[in-house]
Design a protein around this motif. Structure first.
Motif, mmCIF file in Angstrom:
data_model
loop_
_atom_site.group_PDB
_atom_site.id
_atom_site.type_symbol
_atom_site.label_atom_id
_atom_site.label_comp_id
_atom_site.label_asym_id
_atom_site.label_seq_id
_atom_site.Cartn_x
_atom_site.Cartn_y
_atom_site.Cartn_z
ATOM 1 N N GLY A 89 15.479 2.188 -1.230
ATOM 2 C CA GLY A 89 14.520 2.514 -2.267
ATOM 3 C C GLY A 89 13.173 2.859 -1.889
ATOM 4 O O GLY A 89 12.446 3.309 -2.671
ATOM 5 N N GLU A 90 12.812 2.741 -0.647
ATOM 6 C CA GLU A 90 11.521 3.243 -0.279
ATOM 7 C C GLU A 90 11.380 4.666 -0.617
ATOM 8 O O GLU A 90 12.219 5.719 -0.246
ATOM 9 C CB GLU A 90 11.335 3.018 1.260
ATOM 10 N N LEU A 91 10.136 5.281 -0.911
ATOM 11 C CA LEU A 91 9.879 6.643 -1.134
ATOM 12 C C LEU A 91 9.199 7.338 0.116
ATOM 13 O O LEU A 91 9.107 6.702 1.230
ATOM 14 C CB LEU A 91 8.573 6.519 -2.141
ATOM 15 N N GLU A 92 9.338 8.708 -0.043
ATOM 16 C CA GLU A 92 8.896 9.495 0.971
ATOM 17 C C GLU A 92 7.258 9.210 1.522
ATOM 18 O O GLU A 92 6.604 8.831 0.651
ATOM 19 C CB GLU A 92 8.846 11.011 0.655
ATOM 20 N N GLY A 141 0.941 -1.367 -0.081
ATOM 21 C CA GLY A 141 -0.209 0.167 0.005
ATOM 22 C C GLY A 141 0.887 1.174 -0.013
ATOM 23 O O GLY A 141 1.956 1.423 0.350
ATOM 24 N N HIS A 142 0.341 2.313 -0.741
ATOM 25 C CA HIS A 142 1.102 3.502 -0.687
ATOM 26 C C HIS A 142 1.280 4.281 0.736
ATOM 27 O O HIS A 142 2.280 4.818 0.984
ATOM 28 C CB HIS A 142 0.355 4.594 -1.785
ATOM 29 N N PHE A 143 0.473 3.872 1.580
ATOM 30 C CA PHE A 143 0.576 4.333 2.920
ATOM 31 C C PHE A 143 1.608 3.893 3.919
ATOM 32 O O PHE A 143 2.816 4.396 4.343
ATOM 33 C CB PHE A 143 -0.800 4.539 3.749
ATOM 34 N N TYR A 144 1.594 2.404 3.842
ATOM 35 C CA TYR A 144 2.426 1.809 4.786
ATOM 36 C C TYR A 144 3.677 1.521 3.851
ATOM 37 O O TYR A 144 4.890 1.210 4.575
ATOM 38 C CB TYR A 144 2.000 0.300 5.010
ATOM 39 N N THR A 151 8.976 -1.183 3.267
ATOM 40 C CA THR A 151 8.935 -1.139 4.740
ATOM 41 C C THR A 151 8.336 -2.044 5.205
ATOM 42 O O THR A 151 7.343 -2.789 4.833
ATOM 43 C CB THR A 151 8.290 0.273 5.091
ATOM 44 N N LYS A 152 8.777 -2.628 6.548
ATOM 45 C CA LYS A 152 8.462 -3.608 7.223
ATOM 46 C C LYS A 152 7.897 -3.293 8.616
ATOM 47 O O LYS A 152 8.464 -2.270 9.133
ATOM 48 C CB LYS A 152 9.695 -4.760 7.509
ATOM 49 N N ARG A 153 6.795 -3.672 9.177
ATOM 50 C CA ARG A 153 6.066 -3.291 10.264
ATOM 51 C C ARG A 153 5.759 -4.569 10.820
ATOM 52 O O ARG A 153 5.001 -5.385 10.567
ATOM 53 C CB ARG A 153 5.070 -2.298 9.983
#
Length: 288
Positions: A106-109, A49-52, A56-58
């Motif tokens: 490589g993760e975006l803002e 998803g564009h928010f998570y 990114t790992k959570r």
């Protein structure tokens, strides 16, 4: 015991919407915690998803993954700040989230957002939430350090063109990045070659539904090992009047291994409510 002084940080937090408290915890505590979390950091899938984010790992349930997590959740200065920010609007504060986040190269803002928007209530009368980011790795402009938009807790923008310049929270492990639920923020892009890891701990008004389902994360068999204060913070306590009860009693009864028999409902009222009901009962001729 040395008194906790929070006034300078509280003033900064309420004026700017955030504060960064340097060297609040020993970096050793954070490095030990990071070591305890090595396996879930490695095995947790990337988000969707564009928010998570897609790089990114959570993962949550930190209090049962590492004994070090409780030292962060129960840090006295942060707890005092949370109580000062939220206490006037609730009977007790609660843990909203304790989550680990790893932002990979490589993760975006991240989309700039206010965390209190997860609740649909009317905003502005009081704060809903205090969040604290604890870096596990040094936060830099290159690796995705949290970006905070100062003043947006008082003057929320109507579109991106009104955003102030963000503050990039460059700091070392042991520092605490505190911000209000009404403050716009977001993770920066990770343009480095390394992973940026952190712990996010949030405290919210006790009458809100928390972001993380604490009773699934910490069922009674897990919470029995917690201190009474930590157990209450994760939900084994009622919020007066009578919210979050179990069979009409405080859910902390579930942590009593020696409990026997049926439970009967017991009032858990605010003092003003108890006084009002006592007066009413006297008028009815009630004898108790």
């Amino acid at each position: 015991m040395t008194p906790i002084t929070i006034e300078p940080w509280l003033d900064e937090l309420m004026a700017q919407g955030y504060c960064v408290i340097p060297q609040l915890l020993s970096p050793r505590i954070l490095s030990d915690l990071a070591r305890d979390l090595e396996v879930p950091f490695r095995t947790t899938p990337f988000g969707q998803g564009h928010f998570y984010g897609y790089r990114t790992k959570r993962f949550g349930s930190l209090l049962r993954r590492s004994t070090r997590a409780s030292e962060i959740v129960m840090e006295p200065t942060v707890l005092a700040l949370a109580q000062a920010v939220l206490g006037a609007a609730c009977d007790r504060i609660q843990l909203n989230v304790a989550q680990a986040i790893a932002i990979h190269p490589g993760e975006l803002e991240q989309f700039p957002h206010c965390d209190h928007d997860m609740w649909a209530g009317v905003k502005g009368a009081h704060e809903y939430l205090l969040n604290v980011v604890w870096p596990l790795d040094p936060f830099t402009p290159e690796n995705g350090a949290t970006r905070i938009y100062p003043g947006t807790h008082r003057n929320p923008p109507t579109d991106f063109s009104e955003l102030p310049d963000p503050v990039i929270t460059e700091c070392e492990p042991g520092s605490a990045i505190c911000f209000l639920g009404s403050t716009l923020h977001g993770a920066g892009p990770n343009r480095s070659s390394g992973v940026r890891r952190a712990i996010v701990v949030g405290y919210s008004l006790g009458w809100l539904k928390p972001y993380e389902n604490m009773w699934l994360a910490y069922p009674p068999e897990v919470a029995r090992s917690f201190s009474p204060e930590l157990a209450a913070l994760v939900g084994y306590a009622q919020h007066r009047p009578n919210l979050g009860n179990y069979e009409g009693q405080c859910p902390s009864v579930l942590l009593n291994r020696g409990r026997r028999g049926k439970l009967g409902a017991v009032d858990a009222l605010r003092p003003d409510q108890a006084a009002m009901l006592s007066e009413f009962a006297r008028g009815q001729g009630a004898q108790r």
